[in-house]
Design an enzyme around this catalytic site. Structure first.
Site, mmCIF file in Angstrom:
data_model
loop_
_atom_site.group_PDB
_atom_site.id
_atom_site.type_symbol
_atom_site.label_atom_id
_atom_site.label_comp_id
_atom_site.label_asym_id
_atom_site.label_seq_id
_atom_site.Cartn_x
_atom_site.Cartn_y
_atom_site.Cartn_z
ATOM 1 C CB CYS A 1 68.703 -52.811 -53.218
ATOM 2 S SG CYS A 1 68.399 -51.218 -52.472
HETATM 3 N N1 COA Z 1 63.738 -39.647 -35.399
HETATM 4 C C1 COA Z 1 62.825 -39.866 -34.443
HETATM 5 N N2 COA Z 1 61.635 -40.434 -34.672
HETATM 6 C C2 COA Z 1 61.350 -40.806 -35.925
HETATM 7 C C3 COA Z 1 62.260 -40.609 -36.982
HETATM 8 C C4 COA Z 1 63.484 -40.012 -36.683
HETATM 9 N N3 COA Z 1 64.415 -39.799 -37.635
HETATM 10 N N4 COA Z 1 61.716 -41.086 -38.122
HETATM 11 C C5 COA Z 1 60.501 -41.562 -37.807
HETATM 12 N N5 COA Z 1 60.272 -41.386 -36.478
HETATM 13 C C6 COA Z 1 59.072 -41.763 -35.718
HETATM 14 C C7 COA Z 1 57.844 -41.824 -36.603
HETATM 15 O O1 COA Z 1 57.248 -40.546 -36.710
HETATM 16 C C8 COA Z 1 56.981 -42.806 -35.858
HETATM 17 O O2 COA Z 1 56.354 -42.148 -34.779
HETATM 18 P P1 COA Z 1 54.847 -42.550 -34.336
HETATM 19 O O3 COA Z 1 54.954 -43.991 -33.893
HETATM 20 O O4 COA Z 1 54.558 -41.583 -33.232
HETATM 21 O O5 COA Z 1 54.007 -42.374 -35.560
HETATM 22 C C9 COA Z 1 57.976 -43.792 -35.247
HETATM 23 O O6 COA Z 1 59.222 -43.085 -35.205
HETATM 24 C C10 COA Z 1 58.141 -45.058 -36.060
HETATM 25 O O7 COA Z 1 58.340 -44.714 -37.453
HETATM 26 P P2 COA Z 1 58.428 -45.779 -38.592
HETATM 27 O O8 COA Z 1 58.673 -45.091 -39.902
HETATM 28 O O9 COA Z 1 57.240 -46.681 -38.500
HETATM 29 O O10 COA Z 1 59.768 -46.541 -38.154
HETATM 30 P P3 COA Z 1 60.240 -48.006 -38.440
HETATM 31 O O11 COA Z 1 60.418 -48.679 -37.158
HETATM 32 O O12 COA Z 1 59.439 -48.671 -39.501
HETATM 33 O O13 COA Z 1 61.708 -47.744 -39.038
HETATM 34 C C11 COA Z 1 62.831 -47.768 -41.155
HETATM 35 C C12 COA Z 1 61.873 -47.025 -40.232
HETATM 36 C C13 COA Z 1 62.913 -46.995 -42.464
HETATM 37 C C14 COA Z 1 64.205 -47.781 -40.487
HETATM 38 C C15 COA Z 1 62.356 -49.193 -41.371
HETATM 39 O O14 COA Z 1 61.008 -49.222 -41.723
HETATM 40 C C16 COA Z 1 63.131 -49.926 -42.439
HETATM 41 O O15 COA Z 1 64.335 -50.029 -42.398
HETATM 42 N N6 COA Z 1 62.439 -50.517 -43.420
HETATM 43 C C17 COA Z 1 63.065 -51.240 -44.500
HETATM 44 C C18 COA Z 1 63.747 -50.249 -45.340
HETATM 45 C C19 COA Z 1 64.566 -50.809 -46.423
HETATM 46 O O16 COA Z 1 65.313 -51.727 -46.262
HETATM 47 N N7 COA Z 1 64.460 -50.247 -47.579
HETATM 48 C C20 COA Z 1 65.226 -50.643 -48.648
HETATM 49 C C21 COA Z 1 65.827 -49.420 -49.168
HETATM 50 S S1 COA Z 1 66.774 -49.803 -50.550
#
Ligand code: COA
Length: 374
Positions: A156
């Protein structure tokens, strides 16, 4: 040491948009078919049923509303769920060189430069479609640039690190006019069948011209006051595919970790404070405070991440003018995000305005440039 400037930028945007509604409809159809196909095994407790995705979750968790992709039909086909990108013969231009050259042409036009005046081409992005010959050399050939070219990958932060390399080459006199190209085909390394991340990425190509002596015909002129690059090893964002795949025992070539995988929560928690500290330290090197900065062109992975970082830096929420958001339309485009944000949100700033471009992501890697409008 020469002064260095960004004299032009370009962004090539793919023709196809996938909205969250379209994405979720296709994903949920895939889930329905999978669960139906595996009904007996799920009932017996041998297979875990897949859960559906939701537009509300995607928008709340990420701020992403749509993404541009090179191929829409393949991604949305519940029986396929990855893009159709037909193989090309060695006599044809590769897809990465093609979209990179399109962005490059725009950037050269903005800089008022002919391709023949370019003497360094860097292709900097998170994924390359082949190890060699370098995509940068193919772009150099396609556009008719001189000098030399090479590919570099810092995930990235490839784009900001690429600009740093270009600025160093120009500053030292090694090159006079450098073109940094970011052809990011993120749809190719995303597992569109994984609910946790299927909404994250989009495709794009960016280009930035860096030089010491602007043509005088450039549309905008930004001096690079300084660049800062930092890395710190982490397994929290990985892609294990590579040239040794066929040598591994046990046929893991289609394993899940041969595409993008991440521990999203951990990334969020660890990278945000690192990026905020990186930015304030970099500004301090130039005698600046965050409140002296008119614009923050931040990495575009997740809206809450950017809000966290802005709050840390400013002690309050940044306005949309101060920290522009493009991830709502483009999603995460790996190393291209902060460059798209700059490209689309710099023309209104007056001479003397200060801005900082900053990327953060896998590695971990963080890259920033303090820019002043000339
Ligand atoms: N639709 C509905 N629910 C979903 C889902 C989807 N597509 N994906 C996950 N969930 C659920 C999970 O199962 C979890 O449920 P639970 O609380 O019952 O266990 C809940 O939503 C939260 O999931 P989580 O993975 O903890 O979400 P989050 O709030 O951490 O968001 C990201 C996920 C990936 C958006 C976030 O963590 C993020 O952006 N992180 C940084 C990523 C990044 O910048 N990476 C760099 C890449 S180059």
């Amino acid at each position: 040491m020469n002064k260095t400037y960004i004299t032009g930028t370009g962004v090539w945007t793919p023709p196809h948009v996938i909205t969250n509604e379209e994405l979720v409809a296709s994903f949920n159809e895939y889930v329905r078919r999978y669960n139906e196909r595996n009904h007996a095994a799920i009932e017996a407790g041998d297979v875990v049923a897949l859960l559906p995705s939701s537009v509300e979750f995607i928008e709340k968790a990420s701020g992403i509303k749509q993404r541009y992709v090179i191929d829409k039909a393949g991604v949305l086909d519940p029986d396929r769920m990855y893009p159709h990108i037909p193989e090309r013969s060695n006599d044809q231009i590769s897809i990465m060189a093609e979209i990179g050259a399109l962005a490059g042409k725009q950037a050269l036009e903005a800089a008022g430069r002919d391709a023949a005046e370019v003497d360094l081409v860097i292709a900097a992005c998170a994924n390359f479609q082949r190890p060699y010959p370098a995509i940068a050399i193919e772009i150099q050939d396609t556009l008719g640039c001189g000098g030399y070219g090479y590919d570099m990958n810092v995930a990235c932060s490839a784009g900001t690190f690429g600009i740093e390399q270009a600025a160093n080459a120009v500053r030292s006199g090694q090159a006079r006019c450098a073109l940094v190209i970011g052809p990011e085909i993120c749809s190719g390394h995303l597992e569109w069948r994984d609910r946790d991340c299927h909404f994250i990425f989009g495709d794009v190509a960016t280009a930035v011209v860096v030089e010491a002596e602007p043509s005088g015909r450039q549309k905008h002129l930004w001096e690079i006051l300084g660049s800062r690059a930092a890395t710190s090893f982490s397994n929290n964002i990985r892609n294990n595919s590579g040239f040794l795949d066929r040598c591994e025992e046990g046929g893991r070539r289609d394993a899940r970790d041969k595409l993008f995988v991440q521990e999203g929560r951990k990334v969020f928690k660890e990278v945000c404070p690192m990026a905020a500290t990186h930015i304030s330290d970099h500004l301090a090197q130039h005698g600046l405070k965050p409140t002296d900065v008119q614009r923050f062109w931040l990495h575009q992975a997740n809206l809450s991440m950017n809000q966290f970082i802005s709050r840390r830096l400013l002690g309050r929420d940044a306005t949309p003018e101060e920290a522009p958001v493009i991830l709502d339309k483009y999603a995460n485009t790996a190393s291209a995000g902060s460059i798209i944000a700059f490209h689309q949100n710099q023309a209104d700033l007056p001479s003397g305005a200060t801005g900082i471009m900053c990327s953060f992501g896998a590695g971990y890697s963080i890259g920033s440039h303090v820019l002043r409008r000339a």
